[in-house]
Design a protein around this motif. Structure first.
Motif, PDB file in Angstrom:
ATOM      1  N   MET A   1       6.490   0.313   4.953  1.00 60.55           N
ATOM      2  CA  MET A   1       5.781   1.588   4.778  1.00 60.55           C
ATOM      3  C   MET A   1       6.727   2.743   5.060  1.00 60.55           C
ATOM      4  O   MET A   1       7.134   2.970   6.190  1.00 60.55           O
ATOM      5  N   GLY A   2       7.136   3.436   4.028  1.00 56.25           N
ATOM      6  CA  GLY A   2       8.072   4.511   4.196  1.00 56.25           C
ATOM      7  C   GLY A   2       7.379   5.830   4.474  1.00 56.25           C
ATOM      8  O   GLY A   2       6.172   5.969   4.351  1.00 56.25           O
ATOM      9  N   VAL A   3       8.174   6.827   4.829  1.00 55.37           N
ATOM     10  CA  VAL A   3       7.639   8.147   5.126  1.00 55.37           C
ATOM     11  C   VAL A   3       6.998   8.718   3.863  1.00 55.37           C
ATOM     12  O   VAL A   3       7.549   8.643   2.773  1.00 55.37           O
ATOM     13  N   GLY A   4       5.829   9.343   4.014  1.00 61.70           N
ATOM     14  CA  GLY A   4       5.176   9.965   2.881  1.00 61.70           C
ATOM     15  C   GLY A   4       4.253   9.068   2.095  1.00 61.70           C
ATOM     16  O   GLY A   4       3.633   9.525   1.140  1.00 61.70           O
ATOM     17  N   TRP A   5       4.106   7.804   2.476  1.00 59.89           N
ATOM     18  CA  TRP A   5       3.208   6.905   1.756  1.00 59.89           C
ATOM     19  C   TRP A   5       1.832   6.933   2.408  1.00 59.89           C
ATOM     20  O   TRP A   5       1.681   6.684   3.597  1.00 59.89           O
ATOM     21  N   ARG A   6       0.813   7.258   1.601  1.00 59.32           N
ATOM     22  CA  ARG A   6      -0.567   7.295   2.091  1.00 59.32           C
ATOM     23  C   ARG A   6      -1.343   6.094   1.577  1.00 59.32           C
ATOM     24  O   ARG A   6      -1.182   5.672   0.437  1.00 59.32           O
ATOM     25  N   CYS A   7      -2.197   5.583   2.437  1.00 61.59           N
ATOM     26  CA  CYS A   7      -2.982   4.402   2.084  1.00 61.59           C
ATOM     27  C   CYS A   7      -4.099   4.778   1.106  1.00 61.59           C
ATOM     28  O   CYS A   7      -4.775   5.797   1.277  1.00 61.59           O
ATOM     29  N   THR A   8      -4.286   3.951   0.076  1.00 63.87           N
ATOM     30  CA  THR A   8      -5.361   4.172  -0.894  1.00 63.87           C
ATOM     31  C   THR A   8      -6.478   3.139  -0.744  1.00 63.87           C
ATOM     32  O   THR A   8      -7.382   3.082  -1.567  1.00 63.87           O
ATOM     33  N   GLY A   9      -6.396   2.334   0.324  1.00 56.08           N
ATOM     34  CA  GLY A   9      -7.482   1.406   0.603  1.00 56.08           C
ATOM     35  C   GLY A   9      -7.172  -0.048   0.317  1.00 56.08           C
ATOM     36  O   GLY A   9      -6.093  -0.399  -0.166  1.00 56.08           O
ATOM     37  N   LEU A  10      -8.137  -0.904   0.620  1.00 52.21           N
ATOM     38  CA  LEU A  10      -8.001  -2.349   0.439  1.00 52.21           C
ATOM     39  C   LEU A  10      -8.601  -2.760  -0.894  1.00 52.21           C
ATOM     40  O   LEU A  10      -9.687  -2.308  -1.260  1.00 52.21           O
ATOM     41  N   ARG A  11      -7.904  -3.633  -1.607  1.00 54.03           N
ATOM     42  CA  ARG A  11      -8.381  -4.153  -2.889  1.00 54.03           C
ATOM     43  C   ARG A  11      -8.371  -5.677  -2.862  1.00 54.03           C
ATOM     44  O   ARG A  11      -7.649  -6.299  -2.082  1.00 54.03           O
ATOM     45  N   TRP A  12      -9.169  -6.253  -3.747  1.00 55.15           N
ATOM     46  CA  TRP A  12      -9.234  -7.715  -3.898  1.00 55.15           C
ATOM     47  C   TRP A  12      -9.014  -8.086  -5.364  1.00 55.15           C
ATOM     48  O   TRP A  12      -9.943  -8.520  -6.056  1.00 55.15           O
ATOM     49  N   PRO A  13      -7.797  -7.933  -5.884  1.00 56.78           N
ATOM     50  CA  PRO A  13      -7.558  -8.260  -7.292  1.00 56.78           C
ATOM     51  C   PRO A  13      -7.707  -9.755  -7.586  1.00 56.78           C
ATOM     52  O   PRO A  13      -7.950 -10.156  -8.714  1.00 56.78           O
ATOM     53  N   ASP A  14      -7.535 -10.569  -6.544  1.00 55.97           N
ATOM     54  CA  ASP A  14      -7.716 -12.016  -6.679  1.00 55.97           C
ATOM     55  C   ASP A  14      -8.185 -12.552  -5.331  1.00 55.97           C
ATOM     56  O   ASP A  14      -8.877 -11.856  -4.601  1.00 55.97           O
ATOM     57  N   ASP A  15      -7.792 -13.762  -4.981  1.00 55.81           N
ATOM     58  CA  ASP A  15      -8.283 -14.358  -3.739  1.00 55.81           C
ATOM     59  C   ASP A  15      -7.523 -13.933  -2.489  1.00 55.81           C
ATOM     60  O   ASP A  15      -7.699 -14.539  -1.421  1.00 55.81           O
ATOM     61  N   ARG A  16      -6.682 -12.917  -2.596  1.00 57.41           N
ATOM     62  CA  ARG A  16      -5.985 -12.403  -1.427  1.00 57.41           C
ATOM     63  C   ARG A  16      -6.049 -10.884  -1.431  1.00 57.41           C
ATOM     64  O   ARG A  16      -5.848 -10.255  -2.467  1.00 57.41           O
ATOM     65  N   PRO A  17      -6.322 -10.279  -0.279  1.00 62.49           N
ATOM     66  CA  PRO A  17      -6.442  -8.819  -0.231  1.00 62.49           C
ATOM     67  C   PRO A  17      -5.081  -8.132  -0.253  1.00 62.49           C
ATOM     68  O   PRO A  17      -4.051  -8.729   0.085  1.00 62.49           O
ATOM     69  N   GLU A  18      -5.080  -6.869  -0.653  1.00 64.26           N
ATOM     70  CA  GLU A  18      -3.853  -6.071  -0.618  1.00 64.26           C
ATOM     71  C   GLU A  18      -4.194  -4.623  -0.332  1.00 64.26           C
ATOM     72  O   GLU A  18      -5.251  -4.119  -0.722  1.00 64.26           O
ATOM     73  N   LEU A  19      -3.298  -3.960   0.382  1.00 64.65           N
ATOM     74  CA  LEU A  19      -3.437  -2.535   0.670  1.00 64.65           C
ATOM     75  C   LEU A  19      -2.674  -1.744  -0.381  1.00 64.65           C
ATOM     76  O   LEU A  19      -1.539  -2.094  -0.735  1.00 64.65           O
ATOM     77  N   GLY A  20      -3.292  -0.676  -0.888  1.00 67.11           N
ATOM     78  CA  GLY A  20      -2.639   0.171  -1.869  1.00 67.11           C
ATOM     79  C   GLY A  20      -2.035   1.394  -1.216  1.00 67.11           C
ATOM     80  O   GLY A  20      -2.488   1.851  -0.159  1.00 67.11           O
ATOM     81  N   TRP A  21      -0.994   1.948  -1.883  1.00 64.48           N
ATOM     82  CA  TRP A  21      -0.285   3.109  -1.354  1.00 64.48           C
ATOM     83  C   TRP A  21       0.075   4.069  -2.480  1.00 64.48           C
ATOM     84  O   TRP A  21       0.330   3.661  -3.603  1.00 64.48           O
ATOM     85  N   ARG A  22       0.101   5.370  -2.163  1.00 61.55           N
ATOM     86  CA  ARG A  22       0.630   6.378  -3.075  1.00 61.55           C
ATOM     87  C   ARG A  22       1.582   7.268  -2.284  1.00 61.55           C
ATOM     88  O   ARG A  22       1.377   7.500  -1.091  1.00 61.55           O
ATOM     89  N   LYS A  23       2.601   7.767  -2.955  1.00 67.60           N
ATOM     90  CA  LYS A  23       3.597   8.599  -2.274  1.00 67.60           C
ATOM     91  C   LYS A  23       3.289  10.071  -2.477  1.00 67.60           C
ATOM     92  O   LYS A  23       3.055  10.528  -3.603  1.00 67.60           O
ATOM     93  N   ASP A  24       3.288  10.813  -1.379  1.00 70.35           N
ATOM     94  CA  ASP A  24       3.017  12.248  -1.436  1.00 70.35           C
ATOM     95  C   ASP A  24       4.015  12.956  -2.348  1.00 70.35           C
ATOM     96  O   ASP A  24       5.231  12.732  -2.267  1.00 70.35           O
ATOM     97  N   GLY A  25       3.501  13.805  -3.229  1.00 71.67           N
ATOM     98  CA  GLY A  25       4.357  14.653  -4.045  1.00 71.67           C
ATOM     99  C   GLY A  25       5.046  13.961  -5.199  1.00 71.67           C
ATOM    100  O   GLY A  25       5.847  14.584  -5.896  1.00 71.67           O
ATOM    101  N   VAL A  26       4.745  12.687  -5.432  1.00 70.99           N
ATOM    102  CA  VAL A  26       5.379  11.954  -6.537  1.00 70.99           C
ATOM    103  C   VAL A  26       4.281  11.342  -7.406  1.00 70.99           C
ATOM    104  O   VAL A  26       3.802  10.237  -7.130  1.00 70.99           O
ATOM    105  N   PRO A  27       3.851  12.026  -8.469  1.00 67.53           N
ATOM    106  CA  PRO A  27       2.782  11.511  -9.330  1.00 67.53           C
ATOM    107  C   PRO A  27       3.112  10.122  -9.879  1.00 67.53           C
ATOM    108  O   PRO A  27       4.227   9.877 -10.354  1.00 67.53           O
ATOM    109  N   GLY A  28       2.168   9.228  -9.793  1.00 64.47           N
ATOM    110  CA  GLY A  28       2.364   7.888 -10.331  1.00 64.47           C
ATOM    111  C   GLY A  28       3.097   6.932  -9.417  1.00 64.47           C
ATOM    112  O   GLY A  28       3.225   5.744  -9.735  1.00 64.47           O
ATOM    113  N   ALA A  29       3.592   7.423  -8.269  1.00 57.85           N
ATOM    114  CA  ALA A  29       4.317   6.545  -7.344  1.00 57.85           C
ATOM    115  C   ALA A  29       3.321   5.771  -6.501  1.00 57.85           C
ATOM    116  O   ALA A  29       2.750   6.309  -5.544  1.00 57.85           O
TER     117      ALA A  29
END
Length: 296
Positions: A1-29
């Motif tokens: 987890m680098g500086v500027g990464w904000r959590c977008t929540g927990l997802r269940w795309p399959d049988d294992r959970p994952e946390l999502g992240w977006r980077k501040d100030g970088v669209p699409g990151a």
């Protein structure tokens, strides 16, 4: 987890959970972190919690939102998100195929709902359904009418609070017993077939899917405390022992198992912390019945 990464929540795309992240100030990151039971997790909240935006778009004003809310959106983004929600009954012309499901969360704790067929069982995992079975498939409005019919006929609620789901996880019956209960509910629903089910809805046979292993419920999940919100500088750390819906169950030393509703994490910038640092954010005691309002 680098500086500027904000959590977008927990997802269940399959049988294992994952946390999502977006980077501040970088669209699409964006990126995702896969979670594995048994792994050590530790993070520290930084700064203020910011609005998560709507429908995959960032908040135009980067609004600060309350630490204890599970919505993680400012009023305007919440309105936009709701305006495009199938659950809010605001979309009537969606051409996709939908499925009606019967979800079981604990003894006597059942609900009926709908989800887009293309999503598979992701919606059931997101809600923390321990067992489920499909009931039927068809156009959105047929699925919605069936959902309303079954709710009224079976006397089941349209939603079950996560607090209730967490309490029953400590004493879930075995796979056979819980599958049997779902079969009974399915039978009641099927018996109503001639009483208003839309003709355009294709009935689906009973097939119970048990998420016990997927959620890590190998034994009793006796949660002692639940996080009520993050604070700047506050730490949440421990060993991941289970996950269900938005909840992560972390074994945190002498403090026992703490449940973290990741909807409370969404919008925070998180940085790595020592996995043995414990929990130093506000928590509530949900194991012994008392309330702990201080910091751990």
């Amino acid at each position: 987890m680098g500086v500027g990464w904000r959590c977008t929540g927990l997802r269940w795309p399959d049988d294992r959970p994952e946390l999502g992240w977006r980077k501040d100030g970088v669209p699409g990151a964006r990126r995702a972190s896969r979670l594995v039971y048994g792994q050590e997790i530790g993070f520290r909240a930084v700064g203020e919690r910011r609005c998560a935006g709507a429908r995959g778009n960032v908040c135009p004003v980067d609004a600060v939102v309350p630490a204890r809310g599970t919505g993680a959106r400012c009023p305007e983004c919440a309105r936009l998100d709701r305006a495009h929600s199938v659950a809010a009954d605001t979309i009537a012309d969606d051409p996709r195929t939908y499925r009606v499901y019967l979800a079981w969360f604990g003894p006597g704790m059942v609900k009926v709902g709908i989800t887009a067929e293309e999503r598979g069982a992701a919606r059931l995992r997101e809600q923390g359904a321990v067992v489920f079975s499909w009931l039927g498939r068809g156009p959105l409005m047929a699925a919605r009418r069936t959902e309303e019919l079954l709710r009224a006929a079976l006397g089941v609620p349209d939603r079950i609070p996560y607090a209730r789901k967490r309490v029953v996880r400590a004493a879930l019956p075995g796979v056979g017993e819980r599958t049997g209960e779902v079969a009974e509910w399915y039978g009641r629903a099927a018996a109503l077939e001639g009483g208003g089910w839309p003709e355009s809805l294709e009935r689906l046979p009973f097939e119970a899917v048990d998420h016990g292993a997927v959620f890590g419920f190998g034994g009793a999940v006796e949660v002692a405390r639940a996080v009520t919100g993050l604070v700047d500088g506050g730490v949440v750390a421990g060993r991941l022992v289970a996950a269900a819906g938005p909840d992560l169950h972390l074994e945190s030393g002498a403090g026992g198992v703490v449940v973290l509703d990741t909807r409370l994490v969404t919008g925070w910038e998180l940085r790595a912390a020592d996995a043995g640092a414990g929990v130093s954010v506000p928590v509530v005691d949900i194991g012994g019945g008392g309330v702990q309002g201080g910091l751990f």
